[in-house]
Design a protein around this motif. Structure first.
Motif, PDB file in Angstrom:
ATOM      1  N   ASP A  78     -28.911  46.094 -29.768  1.00 44.80           N
ATOM      2  CA  ASP A  78     -28.126  45.018 -30.329  1.00 44.80           C
ATOM      3  C   ASP A  78     -28.141  43.891 -29.302  1.00 44.80           C
ATOM      4  O   ASP A  78     -28.410  44.106 -27.998  1.00 44.80           O
ATOM      5  N   GLU A  79     -28.281  42.556 -29.661  1.00 39.38           N
ATOM      6  CA  GLU A  79     -28.515  41.559 -28.663  1.00 39.38           C
ATOM      7  C   GLU A  79     -27.419  41.043 -28.035  1.00 39.38           C
ATOM      8  O   GLU A  79     -26.459  40.712 -28.784  1.00 39.38           O
ATOM      9  N   VAL A  80     -27.246  40.679 -26.693  1.00 35.56           N
ATOM     10  CA  VAL A  80     -26.191  40.171 -26.190  1.00 35.56           C
ATOM     11  C   VAL A  80     -26.596  38.957 -25.296  1.00 35.56           C
ATOM     12  O   VAL A  80     -27.514  39.137 -24.632  1.00 35.56           O
ATOM     13  N   GLY A  81     -25.582  37.900 -25.141  1.00 36.21           N
ATOM     14  CA  GLY A  81     -25.579  36.942 -24.165  1.00 36.21           C
ATOM     15  C   GLY A  81     -25.264  37.406 -22.915  1.00 36.21           C
ATOM     16  O   GLY A  81     -24.167  38.230 -22.815  1.00 36.21           O
ATOM     17  N   LEU A  82     -25.894  36.977 -21.625  1.00 32.81           N
ATOM     18  CA  LEU A  82     -25.523  37.192 -20.409  1.00 32.81           C
ATOM     19  C   LEU A  82     -24.784  35.996 -19.823  1.00 32.81           C
ATOM     20  O   LEU A  82     -25.254  35.112 -19.453  1.00 32.81           O
ATOM     21  N   THR A  83     -23.491  36.002 -19.464  1.00 29.96           N
ATOM     22  CA  THR A  83     -22.533  35.242 -19.105  1.00 29.96           C
ATOM     23  C   THR A  83     -22.621  35.021 -17.287  1.00 29.96           C
ATOM     24  O   THR A  83     -23.301  34.103 -16.713  1.00 29.96           O
ATOM     25  N   CYS A  84     -22.436  36.151 -16.609  1.00 29.86           N
ATOM     26  CA  CYS A  84     -22.489  36.493 -15.560  1.00 29.86           C
ATOM     27  C   CYS A  84     -22.453  38.035 -15.090  1.00 29.86           C
ATOM     28  O   CYS A  84     -22.157  38.952 -15.912  1.00 29.86           O
ATOM     29  N   TRP A  85     -22.427  38.359 -13.852  1.00 32.38           N
ATOM     30  CA  TRP A  85     -22.550  39.709 -13.207  1.00 32.38           C
ATOM     31  C   TRP A  85     -21.466  39.945 -12.162  1.00 32.38           C
ATOM     32  O   TRP A  85     -21.258  38.915 -11.413  1.00 32.38           O
ATOM     33  N   THR A  86     -21.104  41.129 -12.158  1.00 28.32           N
ATOM     34  CA  THR A  86     -20.321  41.473 -11.004  1.00 28.32           C
ATOM     35  C   THR A  86     -20.270  42.904 -10.600  1.00 28.32           C
ATOM     36  O   THR A  86     -21.185  43.508 -11.289  1.00 28.32           O
ATOM     37  N   THR A  87     -19.552  43.287  -9.681  1.00 27.02           N
ATOM     38  CA  THR A  87     -19.655  44.809  -9.403  1.00 27.02           C
ATOM     39  C   THR A  87     -18.390  45.531 -10.015  1.00 27.02           C
ATOM     40  O   THR A  87     -17.171  44.777  -9.954  1.00 27.02           O
ATOM     41  N   GLY A  88     -18.368  46.816 -10.169  1.00 27.57           N
ATOM     42  CA  GLY A  88     -17.104  47.595 -10.600  1.00 27.57           C
ATOM     43  C   GLY A  88     -17.435  48.786 -10.399  1.00 27.57           C
ATOM     44  O   GLY A  88     -18.392  49.462  -9.562  1.00 27.57           O
ATOM     45  N   ASP A  89     -17.046  49.837 -11.613  1.00 27.91           N
ATOM     46  CA  ASP A  89     -17.018  51.069 -11.459  1.00 27.91           C
ATOM     47  C   ASP A  89     -18.643  51.557 -11.867  1.00 27.91           C
ATOM     48  O   ASP A  89     -19.121  50.649 -12.236  1.00 27.91           O
ATOM     49  N   GLY A  90     -19.095  52.500 -11.330  1.00 27.34           N
ATOM     50  CA  GLY A  90     -20.467  53.214 -11.375  1.00 27.34           C
ATOM     51  C   GLY A  90     -20.570  53.544 -12.982  1.00 27.34           C
ATOM     52  O   GLY A  90     -19.629  53.697 -13.824  1.00 27.34           O
ATOM     53  N   ALA A  91     -21.635  53.432 -13.429  1.00 31.01           N
ATOM     54  CA  ALA A  91     -21.880  53.926 -14.962  1.00 31.01           C
ATOM     55  C   ALA A  91     -21.746  55.260 -15.089  1.00 31.01           C
ATOM     56  O   ALA A  91     -21.959  56.064 -14.240  1.00 31.01           O
ATOM     57  N   ALA A  92     -21.451  55.681 -16.237  1.00 29.75           N
ATOM     58  CA  ALA A  92     -21.058  56.925 -16.629  1.00 29.75           C
ATOM     59  C   ALA A  92     -22.280  57.723 -16.299  1.00 29.75           C
ATOM     60  O   ALA A  92     -22.265  59.135 -16.017  1.00 29.75           O
ATOM     61  N   ASP A  93     -23.673  57.543 -16.839  1.00 26.48           N
ATOM     62  CA  ASP A  93     -24.609  58.161 -16.586  1.00 26.48           C
ATOM     63  C   ASP A  93     -25.464  58.078 -15.320  1.00 26.48           C
ATOM     64  O   ASP A  93     -26.430  58.741 -14.751  1.00 26.48           O
ATOM     65  N   ASN A  94     -24.707  57.246 -14.261  1.00 30.60           N
ATOM     66  CA  ASN A  94     -25.272  56.925 -12.851  1.00 30.60           C
ATOM     67  C   ASN A  94     -24.252  56.253 -11.941  1.00 30.60           C
ATOM     68  O   ASN A  94     -23.900  55.050 -11.949  1.00 30.60           O
ATOM     69  N   PRO A  95     -23.087  57.051 -11.476  1.00 34.89           N
ATOM     70  CA  PRO A  95     -22.021  56.610 -10.774  1.00 34.89           C
ATOM     71  C   PRO A  95     -22.288  55.850  -9.424  1.00 34.89           C
ATOM     72  O   PRO A  95     -21.549  54.950  -9.100  1.00 34.89           O
ATOM     73  N   ASN A  96     -23.671  55.866  -9.148  1.00 34.50           N
ATOM     74  CA  ASN A  96     -23.919  54.900  -8.198  1.00 34.50           C
ATOM     75  C   ASN A  96     -24.175  53.305  -8.638  1.00 34.50           C
ATOM     76  O   ASN A  96     -24.508  52.448  -7.604  1.00 34.50           O
ATOM     77  N   TYR A  97     -24.616  53.166  -9.709  1.00 35.00           N
ATOM     78  CA  TYR A  97     -25.072  51.974 -10.280  1.00 35.00           C
ATOM     79  C   TYR A  97     -23.727  51.153 -10.843  1.00 35.00           C
ATOM     80  O   TYR A  97     -23.105  51.532 -11.773  1.00 35.00           O
ATOM     81  N   ARG A  98     -23.309  50.233  -9.826  1.00 32.26           N
ATOM     82  CA  ARG A  98     -21.961  49.584 -10.038  1.00 32.26           C
ATOM     83  C   ARG A  98     -22.013  48.195 -10.526  1.00 32.26           C
ATOM     84  O   ARG A  98     -21.103  47.416 -10.421  1.00 32.26           O
ATOM     85  N   TYR A  99     -23.230  47.620 -11.254  1.00 31.48           N
ATOM     86  CA  TYR A  99     -23.275  46.316 -11.641  1.00 31.48           C
ATOM     87  C   TYR A  99     -22.575  46.160 -12.998  1.00 31.48           C
ATOM     88  O   TYR A  99     -23.221  47.153 -14.103  1.00 31.48           O
ATOM     89  N   TRP A 100     -22.137  45.194 -13.284  1.00 32.66           N
ATOM     90  CA  TRP A 100     -21.274  45.038 -14.517  1.00 32.66           C
ATOM     91  C   TRP A 100     -21.887  43.420 -14.957  1.00 32.66           C
ATOM     92  O   TRP A 100     -21.970  42.722 -14.234  1.00 32.66           O
ATOM     93  N   MET A 101     -21.949  43.327 -16.565  1.00 30.54           N
ATOM     94  CA  MET A 101     -22.396  42.098 -16.856  1.00 30.54           C
ATOM     95  C   MET A 101     -21.191  41.793 -17.974  1.00 30.54           C
ATOM     96  O   MET A 101     -20.818  42.373 -18.751  1.00 30.54           O
ATOM     97  N   LEU A 102     -20.665  40.431 -17.680  1.00 31.20           N
ATOM     98  CA  LEU A 102     -19.987  39.869 -18.879  1.00 31.20           C
ATOM     99  C   LEU A 102     -20.888  39.310 -19.796  1.00 31.20           C
ATOM    100  O   LEU A 102     -21.634  38.423 -19.636  1.00 31.20           O
ATOM    101  N   ILE A 103     -20.788  39.930 -21.060  1.00 27.16           N
ATOM    102  CA  ILE A 103     -21.735  39.583 -22.217  1.00 27.16           C
ATOM    103  C   ILE A 103     -20.772  38.824 -23.211  1.00 27.16           C
ATOM    104  O   ILE A 103     -19.585  38.860 -23.377  1.00 27.16           O
ATOM    105  N   ASP A 104     -21.545  37.896 -23.953  1.00 29.36           N
ATOM    106  CA  ASP A 104     -20.981  37.147 -24.792  1.00 29.36           C
ATOM    107  C   ASP A 104     -21.695  37.271 -26.266  1.00 29.36           C
ATOM    108  O   ASP A 104     -22.894  37.500 -26.402  1.00 29.36           O
ATOM    109  N   LEU A 105     -21.063  37.599 -27.364  1.00 29.03           N
ATOM    110  CA  LEU A 105     -21.595  37.941 -28.609  1.00 29.03           C
ATOM    111  C   LEU A 105     -21.295  36.570 -29.612  1.00 29.03           C
ATOM    112  O   LEU A 105     -21.444  36.917 -30.620  1.00 29.03           O
ATOM    113  N   GLY A 106     -20.669  35.674 -29.044  1.00 31.25           N
ATOM    114  CA  GLY A 106     -20.382  34.565 -29.764  1.00 31.25           C
ATOM    115  C   GLY A 106     -18.969  34.625 -30.293  1.00 31.25           C
ATOM    116  O   GLY A 106     -18.180  33.636 -30.207  1.00 31.25           O
ATOM    117  N   VAL A 107     -18.432  35.681 -30.669  1.00 34.91           N
ATOM    118  CA  VAL A 107     -17.193  35.748 -31.441  1.00 34.91           C
ATOM    119  C   VAL A 107     -16.342  36.513 -30.732  1.00 34.91           C
ATOM    120  O   VAL A 107     -14.948  36.551 -30.751  1.00 34.91           O
TER     121      VAL A 107
END
Length: 132
Positions: A78-107
């Motif tokens: 699936d293609e997603v638009g990238l608005t901005c990034w921040t940090t938060g919880d770690g990924a389920a598959d990599n708890p040390n990876y804490r980058y999150w993207m605010l994505i935009d699908l248009g709707v």
């Protein structure tokens, strides 16, 4: 004189082959590429690394404790638009990876952990995507 047509034919074949190979490198295969979301050009990427039969759930904030975005499920490719990034919880598959993207699908829009997006290395995409 008979060598000239063979060379020309070989050149045409080589150029056609190169064009076909280059044609496979579509923007959807690139880490971050330009695309149109609701008619506006923006930085985009694709969802990746999701297990077959599963999906990536968009959240209202950068963590798994935030509410699900209604109808915010994403599949590999699936293609997603990238608005901005921040940090938060770690990924389920990599708890040390804490980058999150605010994505935009248009709707709709929401947050997903960058671990599941084809954005490449943070040192590269942080130069292309603004911090929230």
């Amino acid at each position: 004189m008979t060598l000239r047509p063979r060379r020309t034919g070989a050149l045409i074949t080589a150029l056609a082959t190169a064009a076909a190979v280059l044609g496979l490198a579509t923007p959807a295969n690139a880490a971050i590429h330009r695309c149109s979301i609701s008619g506006d050009m923006t930085n985009c990427t694709t969802v990746t690394g999701i297990d077959p039969g599963s999906w990536l759930q968009m959240r209202t904030g950068p963590g798994y404790g935030y509410a699900n975005v209604p109808h915010g499920t994403l599949l590999n490719g699936d293609e997603v638009g990238l608005t901005c990034w921040t940090t938060g919880d770690g990924a389920a598959d990599n708890p040390n990876y804490r980058y999150w993207m605010l994505i935009d699908l248009g709707v709709r829009s929401g947050y997903v952990n960058d671990w599941y997006l084809n954005t490449g290395n943070p040192s590269v995409w942080q130069q292309q995507i603004r911090q929230c």
